[in-house]
Design a protein around this motif. Sequence first.
Motif, mmCIF file in Angstrom:
data_model
loop_
_atom_site.group_PDB
_atom_site.id
_atom_site.type_symbol
_atom_site.label_atom_id
_atom_site.label_comp_id
_atom_site.label_asym_id
_atom_site.label_seq_id
_atom_site.Cartn_x
_atom_site.Cartn_y
_atom_site.Cartn_z
ATOM 1 N N ARG A 37 0.846 -1.186 0.000
ATOM 2 C CA ARG A 37 0.000 0.000 0.000
ATOM 3 C C ARG A 37 0.887 1.243 0.000
ATOM 4 N NH1 ARG A 37 -1.818 3.276 4.113
ATOM 5 N NH2 ARG A 37 -3.797 4.364 3.733
ATOM 6 N N GLU A 38 0.585 2.171 -0.885
ATOM 7 C CA GLU A 38 1.423 3.365 -1.016
ATOM 8 C C GLU A 38 1.535 4.140 0.291
ATOM 9 O OE1 GLU A 38 1.546 7.506 -3.634
ATOM 10 O OE2 GLU A 38 0.447 5.756 -4.394
ATOM 11 N N HIS A 69 -8.031 8.320 6.618
ATOM 12 C CA HIS A 69 -8.682 9.035 5.527
ATOM 13 C C HIS A 69 -9.739 9.999 6.055
ATOM 14 C CE1 HIS A 69 -11.021 9.661 1.816
ATOM 15 N NE2 HIS A 69 -9.921 9.267 1.183
ATOM 16 N N LEU A 252 -13.611 1.223 -1.987
ATOM 17 C CA LEU A 252 -13.629 1.816 -3.323
ATOM 18 C C LEU A 252 -13.590 3.341 -3.269
ATOM 19 C CD1 LEU A 252 -16.252 -0.524 -5.055
ATOM 20 C CD2 LEU A 252 -13.763 -0.586 -5.300
ATOM 21 N N GLU A 253 -14.259 3.916 -2.265
ATOM 22 C CA GLU A 253 -14.298 5.374 -2.145
ATOM 23 C C GLU A 253 -12.954 5.954 -1.722
ATOM 24 O OE1 GLU A 253 -17.419 6.064 0.607
ATOM 25 O OE2 GLU A 253 -19.024 5.782 -0.856
ATOM 26 N N THR A 254 -12.150 5.155 -1.028
ATOM 27 C CA THR A 254 -10.881 5.658 -0.508
ATOM 28 C C THR A 254 -9.681 5.107 -1.268
ATOM 29 O OG1 THR A 254 -10.885 3.888 1.161
ATOM 30 C CG2 THR A 254 -11.835 6.014 1.803
ATOM 31 N N ASN A 255 -9.918 4.682 -2.501
ATOM 32 C CA ASN A 255 -8.836 4.219 -3.374
ATOM 33 C C ASN A 255 -8.082 3.023 -2.808
ATOM 34 O OD1 ASN A 255 -9.313 6.300 -5.314
ATOM 35 N ND2 ASN A 255 -8.237 7.729 -3.957
ATOM 36 N N GLY A 256 -8.833 2.083 -2.230
ATOM 37 C CA GLY A 256 -8.222 0.840 -1.774
ATOM 38 C C GLY A 256 -7.825 -0.028 -2.964
ATOM 39 N N ARG A 257 -7.263 -1.191 -2.665
ATOM 40 C CA ARG A 257 -6.820 -2.075 -3.735
ATOM 41 C C ARG A 257 -8.030 -2.774 -4.358
ATOM 42 N NH1 ARG A 257 -4.784 -7.373 -4.785
ATOM 43 N NH2 ARG A 257 -3.079 -7.264 -6.295
ATOM 44 N N THR A 258 -8.393 -2.354 -5.565
ATOM 45 C CA THR A 258 -9.639 -2.786 -6.201
ATOM 46 C C THR A 258 -9.729 -4.299 -6.336
ATOM 47 O OG1 THR A 258 -9.773 -0.707 -7.415
ATOM 48 C CG2 THR A 258 -11.086 -2.535 -8.241
#
Length: 297
Positions: A37-38, A69, A252-258
């Motif tokens: 995770r970045e 977040h 999905l809203e918080t740019n997790g790993r799709t």
Amino acid sequence: MTKENISTYFQGLQDDICKALESADGKATFHEDNWQREGGGGGRSRVIQGGNVIEKGGVMFSAVWGDLHEKMLASMGLTEKVDFFATGVSIVIHPNSPKVPIIHMNVRYFQMSNGTYWFGGGIDLTPHYVVEEDAVWFHQYLKKVCDEHDETYYPKFKTWADDYFFNTHRNETRGIGGIFFDYQKPHENRNKEDLFAFVKSVGEAFAPIYTHFMNKNKDLPFTETEKTFQMLRRGRYVEFNLVHDRGTKFGLETNGRTESILMSMPPMAQWVYDYKAEKDSEEAKTLGLLRKGINWV
């Protein structure tokens, strides 16, 4: 007990569950995808496909950290930035046969740099066809797990599962429920070790529960009508996960790993416009049992 101890335990739980599922399936093995995770941390996504029993399944481990977040800060009523650490195991299994149920499990731990922490998790079962004997066995097993720690857990967490795993737009439960709990924090009657012991018991219940259903139902014959109904029931599963599930929506809203977030989706599903089950059919019976408040034990 540290967050690292908890995370290490969850990795071992992932290992044990994967071995049990591979053994029960007898054909397919898990493919592991390690990711970073970045913002901090990462995980091990393990997916199994094309098995004797399992068409598609995932056993996911993650341990991530960093700045909390803004959406989660707002949901907690926090105004100051805090760091977080989150770790857990999440599982969804979609079988080939309509006679074998879909299952979901999650166990997790979350803490913040302000000293707040909690545990969450649960197991729920989504049969394509509700078999009352199997539903009773499943709930009896979960009640026994809960009662070994606190006799108030099962009725409380069973009701929580009924309320959570509910497709409000169809006025039906996703399946036959199970147990669901979140934000479990220490109080005067239980400490962190007690909570973690319960979470471990829930996690360790997964393999014996699901391999029981794999072995019991995998060889039962089924018809084309039953296979079609399986695809419709999978569609309802997708609806819940994309419309109502908090974890999917937040990820999905918080740019997790799709890829990891959408692991829960079945490989195939179906939607039929204005589907109506034939009166007194097994399909109609199942749809009639997708409601809250059934006392299976």
